[in-house]
Design an enzyme around this catalytic site. Structure first.
Site, PDB file in Angstrom:
ATOM      1  N   CYS A   1       0.865  -1.176   0.000  1.00  0.00           N
ATOM      2  CA  CYS A   1       0.000   0.000   0.000  1.00  0.00           C
ATOM      3  C   CYS A   1       0.902   1.226   0.000  1.00  0.00           C
ATOM      4  CB  CYS A   1      -0.857  -0.039   1.264  1.00  0.00           C
ATOM      5  SG  CYS A   1      -1.877   1.415   1.523  1.00  0.00           S
TER       6      CYS A   1
ATOM      7  N   CYS B   1      -1.007   3.957  -6.394  1.00  0.00           N
ATOM      8  CA  CYS B   1      -1.849   3.308  -5.380  1.00  0.00           C
ATOM      9  C   CYS B   1      -2.049   1.893  -5.888  1.00  0.00           C
ATOM     10  CB  CYS B   1      -3.179   4.040  -5.259  1.00  0.00           C
ATOM     11  SG  CYS B   1      -4.449   3.132  -4.335  1.00  0.00           S
TER      12      CYS B   1
HETATM   13  N1  DGL Z   1      -3.879   0.574  -1.969  1.00  0.00           N
HETATM   14  C1  DGL Z   1      -3.668   1.759  -1.154  1.00  0.00           C
HETATM   15  C2  DGL Z   1      -2.469   2.523  -1.726  1.00  0.00           C
HETATM   16  O1  DGL Z   1      -1.636   1.946  -2.394  1.00  0.00           O
HETATM   17  C3  DGL Z   1      -4.969   2.478  -1.031  1.00  0.00           C
HETATM   18  C4  DGL Z   1      -5.007   3.428   0.065  1.00  0.00           C
HETATM   19  C5  DGL Z   1      -6.382   3.734   0.604  1.00  0.00           C
HETATM   20  O2  DGL Z   1      -6.919   2.894   1.305  1.00  0.00           O
HETATM   21  O3  DGL Z   1      -6.854   4.861   0.383  1.00  0.00           O
HETATM   22  O4  DGL Z   1      -2.292   3.696  -1.503  1.00  0.00           O
END
Ligand code: DGL
Length: 276
Positions: free
Chosen positions: A78, A191
């Site tokens: 993440c 993301c």
């Molecule tokens: N997959 C997360 C990232 O890479 C998402 C973050 C979120 O929950 O807003 O930033």
């Protein structure tokens, strides 16, 4: 407490939700022999509109859970949690091999022909000190100009599971078009949820007659970095047996995670709802 750190122990991977599955698929492809545990912190998603303190607290809680379940290494799959919390995780567990995901500014600067790079990420990532430092460092080294675009609400829509939803298409148009207008020839998917809407982004690019734009996703590089760390620590699982396990955990809805594993990766692992 560190879990059993032996080559046969599982690797722990986590994200605020299903986005980290875009990294998990590369880990599985490169290291099919490794046992894996995946935590979707969907009960607390999205991280992108939370405070840094909140994300740090969640990252530490999930890491503790994975260690208690024997993780030999951690992948913070993440961008938001990496930017906000990887420092705190490393401070608390200095012995643990930890790999994070950061927006791929360096490969994007290398790929760009005109030095204009659009960065799609959550608001929290784009505000984070670690990200701003990275941007400064890479623009100083390459003269690339980074155009930052928070994709507010996109993670929530992807979490709902319908990747063809008109709401997703509308958001992609709204967030990608201004980057194209500013001249970006390269877009960073900053993301881990966004690789799952890559075909939607490509549709927007085609609609703007910009099929030449390069998309940057770092999932593959993250898996390679994990392999390097495991190898250096003597923690790669050596035998090649078709017995690697995959377990999923969620702080949200187990049926939703089962659906995501099936739809996004074609997998049906054992899943458990947890409260951490
Ligand atoms: N997959 C997360 C990232 O890479 C998402 C973050 C979120 O929950 O807003 O930033």
């Amino acid at each position: 407490m560190l879990g059993a750190r032996s080559p046969g122990a599982p690797i722990g991977v986590f994200d605020s939700g299903v986005g980290g599955l875009s990294v998990l698929r590369h880990i599985r492809a490169q290291y099919p022999n490794e046992h894996l545990m995946y935590v979707a912190d969907s009960g607390h998603a999205p991280y992108g509109d939370k405070t840094e303190e909140y994300v740090v607290e969640r990252a530490l809680a999930v890491t503790e859970f994975l260690l208690a379940h024997g993780a030999k290494a951690l992948v913070v799959a993440c961008n938001t949690a990496t930017v906000a919390a990887i420092k705190a995780v490393r401070l608390r567990y200095p012995e643990l091999p930890v790999v994070g995901v950061e927006p791929g500014l360096k490969p994007a600067a290398a790929a760009s022909r005109n030095g204009k790079v659009g960065v799609l990420a959550t608001a929290r990532t784009l505000k984070g000190e670690k990200f701003l430092q990275l941007r400064e460092q890479i623009s100083a080294a390459t003269q690339a100009e980074f155009l930052l675009q928070p994709a507010i609400g996109l993670v929530d829509e992807i979490e709902k599971g319908n990747l063809q939803a008109p709401a997703i298409h509308a958001m992609l148009e709204k967030y990608v078009a201004p980057l194209l207008e500013q001249g970006a020839d390269t877009l960073v998917l900053g993301c881990t949820h966004y690789p799952f809407v890559k075909s939607g982004i490509e549709q927007v690019l085609r609609a703007h007659a910009r099929g030449d734009v390069t998309l940057i996703d770092t999932g593959d590089a993250v898996a390679r970095q994990l392999g390097r760390l495991l190898e250096a620590a003597g923690l790669l699982r050596p035998e090649l047996k078709p017995d690697a396990t995959l377990r999923g955990y969620t702080t949200g809805d187990a049926a939703a995670l089962a659906q995501a594993f099936g739809d996004l990766l074609g997998l049906a692992p054992e899943l458990e709802k947890i409260d951490v």
